[in-house]
Design an enzyme around this catalytic site. Structure first.
Site, PDB file in Angstrom:
ATOM      1  CD  GLU A 197      -7.031  -5.193   4.020  1.00  0.00           C
ATOM      2  OE1 GLU A 197      -6.458  -5.948   4.809  1.00  0.00           O
ATOM      3  OE2 GLU A 197      -6.757  -5.158   2.809  1.00  0.00           O
ATOM      4  CG  ASP A 207      -1.569  -1.193   1.613  1.00  0.00           C
ATOM      5  OD1 ASP A 207      -1.500  -2.151   0.846  1.00  0.00           O
ATOM      6  OD2 ASP A 207      -2.198  -1.222   2.680  1.00  0.00           O
TER       7      ASP A 207
END
Ligand code: FRU
Length: 490
Positions: A224, A42
């Site tokens: 998420e 990420d």
């Protein structure tokens, strides 16, 4: 002495050669950010401050698979060319450094500022492997760190963690923003199958405000990496956008970025529609969130992979890249509103002359390039990107299904995972016969922005050689041009 000089010269020669080779290995993206070596997932802590865009990212510096997470770091003045920086945050006794965000604390609410200058404050999840192993449900807690030198170096707060886990296994990825009307910070946190909002006056003490989404949107996996921000639509209507990444459970299979539109009043978020909407319908955009401190501009960046196969894709020295940064816009379509994505204008600095494709036959467009297609009469068509190894990727529109698609079934190596979806497809959201399509092709990825980015799809692929030849079906109804893109790593 001479021998020593010769040795030094030799070492120098090899390291120069190694650096020259780095970023030019097989499959290495040439117009996208990827880490110099090892594993990345990420994007984290996206913040713009004093002319510099920071990109922190989930990083494991010892292998090309996921491992104990650090925050890697790179900076840019134009979001196109990147400078690699030392690791910003290391794991400690509280845990690994998972995803999170960075804010500019202009009013020094945290008290971390020095000499009248606002601190940058990072808010992130710490994941305790010891607690996880012990089977505890409170392994994930939120911590903070601050920087007094514009984001170069970071000091962790002495009293971490600042937000304790109430007993929810998945309790992570804080995205923080300043909510001016009530002079407080809002943390948007992914808490398993919903979002929980917290607020704080000083970034250190957090109070729960509300929950959202348990019975709305996609729920095929864990929620998420959320994001929350206001936007104004092209008709002037103001709304709040809540981004929620989900894994698995995306529109292809595996990871993807969904969003909700609605209202936020400093306490609760209320969605204005039940439809599940996706920022990107492709198989390979995940954990996408936006930059903070960019005024009314909303710059979105995602991780260009999918948890279904991210750890086994056939790159050797590094794994994964980011998408091109995209400007998000809110558009009215019919009676509803959608978020569209547009590659940032800054990419112009690497874009070569635009050349028209005068016939449908193959043209060599270079190793990385951009295609523009427009038509006043949208009907089924396809563009084929290929090489002389008979590998090809097809992007097109299927009128009978009113769908955009990417067919990567013959675009190179794919045997590394049975979950590597071959045919990626997405609904056309725009209506009307006019259509504009932009396609960005790199060594191992394609990003399709159909109808000015109302339907966006990102997909990766692994050809033996670049797919630099472009050919076109149904040529007569379309205007097609292409531009070569200069490598950002030269
Ligand atoms: C999303 C994610 C986050 C987590 C991080 C760990 O890809 O699973 O939820 O913070 O990656 O690396």
């Amino acid at each position: 002495m001479l021998k020593r000089i010769a040795l030094v010269l030799l070492v120098l020669k090899f390291s120069v050669a190694a650096i020259a080779q780095q970023y030019h290995e097989q499959y290495r993206p040439q117009i996208h950010f990827s880490p110099p070596a090892h594993w990345m997932n990420d994007p984290n802590g996206l913040v713009y401050y004093k002319g510099i865009y920071h990109l922190f990212y989930q990083y494991y510096p010892n292998a090309t698979v996921w491992g104990p997470m650090h925050w890697g770091h790179a900076t840019s003045t134009d979001l196109v060319h990147w400078k690699n920086k030392p690791i910003a945050l290391y794991p400690d006794s509280i845990g690994l450094i998972f995803s999170g965000s960075v804010v500019v604390d202009y009013q020094n609410t945290s008290g971390f500022g020095r000499n009248g200058r606002p601190p940058l404050v990072a808010i992130f999840t710490q994941h305790s492997q010891a607690r996880e192993k012990a089977g505890r449900n409170d392994a994930q807690n939120q911590s903070i760190a601050y920087s007094n030198d514009g984001g170069n170096t970071w000091t962790k707060y002495a009293h971490n963690p600042v937000l304790l886990n109430p007993g929810i296994t998945d309790f992570r990825d804080p995205k923080v923003m300043w909510y001016a009307p009530q002079k407080k910070w809002i943390m948007t946190l992914a808490t398993k199958d919903r979002i929980t909002f917290y607020s704080s006056k000083n970034l250190k003490k957090w109070t729960k405000e509300s929950e959202f989404g348990q019975d709305l949107g996609a729920h095929g996996g864990v929620w998420e990496c959320p994001d929350l921000f206001p936007m104004t639509a092209n008709d002037g209507k103001k709304m709040w956008v809540l981004i929620v990444n989900i894994n698995p459970g995306g529109p292809q299979s595996g990871s993807a970025t969904q969003y909700f539109l609605g209202d936020f009043n400093g306490k609760t978020f209320t969605a204005n529609s039940k439809e599940t909407k996706w920022v990107d319908w492709g198989a390979d955009e995940y954990a996408g969130v936006t930059y903070s401190n960019t005024g009314n501009r909303r710059i979105f960046l995602g991780w260009m992979s999918n948890w279904q196969y991210a750890t086994v894709v056939p790159t050797k020295e590094w794994r994964s890249a980011m998408t091109v940064p995209r400007d998000l816009k809110l558009k009215k379509v019919g009676a509803d509103y959608y978020v569209s994505s547009k590659p940032i204008g800054e990419l112009n600095s690497i874009t070569g002359q635009s050349l028209f494709l005068n016939d449908s036959a193959g043209k060599q467009a270079g190793n990385q390039y951009e295609l523009y297609i427009s038509t006043e009469k949208l009907k089924s068509f396809s563009v084929t990107l290929s090489n002389d190894n008979n590998e090809k990727l097809i992007v097109g529109y299927d009128q009978s299904k009113n769908e955009w698609y990417i067919d990567r079934g013959n675009a190179g190596e794919s045997g590394f995972s049975k979950d590597f979806e071959k045919y990626i497809h997405a609904p056309r959201i725009a209506s009307g016969l006019h259509s504009d399509i932009r396609i960005i092709v790199d060594a191992a990825s394609v990003e399709v922005f159909a109808d000015n980015g109302l339907t966006t799809m990102t997909s990766i692929f692994f050809p033996q050689k670049p797919l630099s030849k472009v050919s076109f079906s149904q040529f007569d109804r379309f205007k097609v041009s292409y531009s070569k893109l200069k490598s950002i790593w030269k």
